[in-house]
Design a protein around this motif. Sequence first.
Motif, PDB file in Angstrom:
ATOM      1  N   PHE A   1      -1.282  10.914   1.609  1.00 20.61           N
ATOM      2  CA  PHE A   1      -0.424  10.791   0.367  1.00 20.61           C
ATOM      3  C   PHE A   1       1.466  10.396   1.271  1.00 20.61           C
ATOM      4  CE2 PHE A   1      -2.920  13.945  -0.740  1.00 20.61           C
ATOM      5  CZ  PHE A   1      -3.562  13.687  -1.911  1.00 20.61           C
ATOM      6  N   HIS A   2       1.808   8.854   0.008  1.00 21.89           N
ATOM      7  CA  HIS A   2       2.291   7.993   0.547  1.00 21.89           C
ATOM      8  C   HIS A   2       3.888   8.896   0.560  1.00 21.89           C
ATOM      9  CE1 HIS A   2       4.595   4.807   0.243  1.00 21.89           C
ATOM     10  NE2 HIS A   2       4.707   4.573  -1.116  1.00 21.89           N
ATOM     11  N   TYR A   3       4.687   9.240   0.970  1.00 14.32           N
ATOM     12  CA  TYR A   3       6.393  10.108   1.106  1.00 14.32           C
ATOM     13  C   TYR A   3       5.528  11.192   1.592  1.00 14.32           C
ATOM     14  CZ  TYR A   3       9.449   6.606  -0.993  1.00 14.32           C
ATOM     15  OH  TYR A   3      10.288   5.704  -1.066  1.00 14.32           O
ATOM     16  N   LEU A   4       4.375  11.352   1.956  1.00 15.49           N
ATOM     17  CA  LEU A   4       3.818  13.083   2.337  1.00 15.49           C
ATOM     18  C   LEU A   4       3.929  13.973   1.656  1.00 15.49           C
ATOM     19  CD1 LEU A   4       5.633  13.405   6.249  1.00 15.49           C
ATOM     20  CD2 LEU A   4       3.619  11.884   5.699  1.00 15.49           C
TER      21      LEU A   4
ATOM     22  N   HIS B   1      -1.939   4.443  10.818  1.00 16.25           N
ATOM     23  CA  HIS B   1      -0.771   3.349  10.549  1.00 16.25           C
ATOM     24  C   HIS B   1      -0.284   3.763   8.978  1.00 16.25           C
ATOM     25  CE1 HIS B   1      -1.602   1.281  14.066  1.00 16.25           C
ATOM     26  NE2 HIS B   1      -2.222   1.110  13.620  1.00 16.25           N
ATOM     27  N   ASP B   2       0.812   3.825   8.432  1.00 11.19           N
ATOM     28  CA  ASP B   2       0.616   3.788   6.487  1.00 11.19           C
ATOM     29  C   ASP B   2       0.909   2.180   6.457  1.00 11.19           C
ATOM     30  OD1 ASP B   2       0.289   6.396   6.720  1.00 11.19           O
ATOM     31  OD2 ASP B   2       1.709   7.421   5.801  1.00 11.19           O
ATOM     32  N   ILE B   3       0.501   1.904   5.563  1.00  6.37           N
ATOM     33  CA  ILE B   3       1.000   0.285   5.483  1.00  6.37           C
ATOM     34  C   ILE B   3       1.414   0.130   3.719  1.00  6.37           C
ATOM     35  CG2 ILE B   3       0.025  -1.299   4.954  1.00  6.37           C
ATOM     36  CD1 ILE B   3      -0.632  -0.619   7.866  1.00  6.37           C
ATOM     37  N   ASP B   4       2.669   0.743   3.583  1.00  5.14           N
ATOM     38  CA  ASP B   4       3.490   0.492   2.644  1.00  5.14           C
ATOM     39  C   ASP B   4       3.636  -0.724   2.328  1.00  5.14           C
ATOM     40  OD1 ASP B   4       3.041   3.357   2.131  1.00  5.14           O
ATOM     41  OD2 ASP B   4       5.610   3.436   3.673  1.00  5.14           O
ATOM     42  N   GLU B   5       4.362  -1.713   3.427  1.00  4.89           N
ATOM     43  CA  GLU B   5       5.459  -3.230   3.428  1.00  4.89           C
ATOM     44  C   GLU B   5       4.551  -4.457   3.873  1.00  4.89           C
ATOM     45  OE1 GLU B   5       9.670  -2.115   1.680  1.00  4.89           O
ATOM     46  OE2 GLU B   5       8.878  -0.635   3.293  1.00  4.89           O
TER      47      GLU B   5
ATOM     48  N   VAL C   1      -7.349   6.166   2.673  1.00  5.30           N
ATOM     49  CA  VAL C   1      -6.379   6.027   1.564  1.00  5.30           C
ATOM     50  C   VAL C   1      -5.253   5.976   2.195  1.00  5.30           C
ATOM     51  CG1 VAL C   1      -7.564   7.799   0.494  1.00  5.30           C
ATOM     52  CG2 VAL C   1      -6.522   6.009  -1.360  1.00  5.30           C
ATOM     53  N   HIS C   2      -4.093   5.591   1.508  1.00  4.21           N
ATOM     54  CA  HIS C   2      -2.876   6.486   0.911  1.00  4.21           C
ATOM     55  C   HIS C   2      -1.807   6.744  -0.065  1.00  4.21           C
ATOM     56  CE1 HIS C   2       1.551   7.072   3.000  1.00  4.21           C
ATOM     57  NE2 HIS C   2       1.517   6.013   2.662  1.00  4.21           N
ATOM     58  N   GLY C   3      -2.409   7.785  -0.449  1.00  4.67           N
ATOM     59  CA  GLY C   3      -2.604   8.310  -1.956  1.00  4.67           C
ATOM     60  C   GLY C   3      -1.585   7.832  -2.373  1.00  4.67           C
TER      61      GLY C   3
HETATM   62 ZN   LIG Z   1       3.117   5.503   2.467  1.00  4.33          ZN
END
Ligand SMILES: [Zn+2]
Length: 441
Positions: A294-297, A168-172, A265-267
């Motif tokens: 990485f965020h946004y891949l 799970h990427d936690i963006d929001e 980490v979600h860089g």
């Molecule tokens: Zn992301």
Amino acid sequence: MRRAYVLHHFWQAYESVPVGVAIGYASEQPQVEIADCADGFFAGQEPYPAAPAHRTWRGRELPFFFAPHPEQPLLELLPGNRARINFDLFAAAFYLLSGWQEFFSDERDRHGRFPYAASVQQRYGFVAVPVVNHYFDILKTAVEHAAGQPLTPRCWVDGAPFATFITHDIDELHSAWKAPAKAALHQRNWLRFGQHIWRHFTQPDAWNNLEIVQKIIHGYGARSTFFLLPEHQKAANGTPNADYIFSTIYRRSAELLKNGAELAVHGSIGTSTNPQKLRKQCAQLPGKVLGNRFHYLYWEPRTTPFVLAETGIAYDSTLGFAEHFGFRHSYCLPFQPFNFLAGKPFDFLEIPLNVMDATLHHPNYLQLGPEEILPALTPMFQEIERFGGVCTLLWHNDHFDPANETTGPRQFAELMQYLRSRNTAFVNGADICATMRHLSS
Ligand SMILES: [Zn+2]
């Protein structure tokens, strides 16, 4: 060195390795002989080789690069425990697995990523087929003939035929109310708009659900990895990072960790080219951080792998196409990315990302209906199962919002039920690193 890179991964893909089978080009007269057809391609910097030939292996039509001899069979099993492969398997497997096309192509999308539209996977229609694993299947058949003993694909925990890595990427965490409030505003529905605003200030946000996500995963007897984004500021180009401030969820993330989650980490935007920044973000998380996505891949093939190596990350799981599910490097096992400057593999492990929720239904990506998702992904899951690979699934926390009826909790549940019915082993990044390290030693 191309051959060493390919064979390193070939031996890793199987459990029992026969000793002493020589595999090489014909000039060396090895037991398993491979046609030399790269014709100087790798001495240049062209991103794309000649179009692949379409040939059939075990009843499947597959693309074969560096295969200029359609009149010859792909594989000949010869007397005296010898075998001949009549295409350049070293070149073809290296080309795809190393990501040669991305390194030498200048094509990038508006987020600076290598676009699916520029890939050989898109051009020749094989993104959902792990072609390198099929090439290895040919080599395996040759090696079994030469060694007189079978090779078996790797097994995961408890003899499971393949593994699943749920992430799970936690963006929001605080933005569930925004889209419906905006819609009400557009429709000038002041009552509804007022309700959304009222709820926003008086009730917890539907996306502020980390503990609920963990509970859902536990319900499947599985565990998962949370990629946390410790950067709240927007990037210089306006791209958003987290909508939360990491320090405000530090205790909660420590609690997730205590309850069996893996934290990675979600860089944030910019970390994929800046090792100091990435290292600093790793240090903000509780516990020892092994992994990154990485965020946004975001991934710049010419710099990002060096950043990961310098940061000392054990594994990354960024490499999938945002635009399409499947295999960006045409391979369904974790692998070590190729260092084009040093001519050898990096030490860190890439766990390829196979499918992200947003890819399945998004204005810029695919437009699958909710009932089309499992049927669309099943052939890809079957490929991973066949080769004992790892299926990496990205389901963002906001896609566990019950209001999401296209790529939401119900669609996730269907995928999980399917994967569980196939007796997959649910593993996290640390498990995968431990298994792969064990194999290399
Ligand atoms: Zn992301």
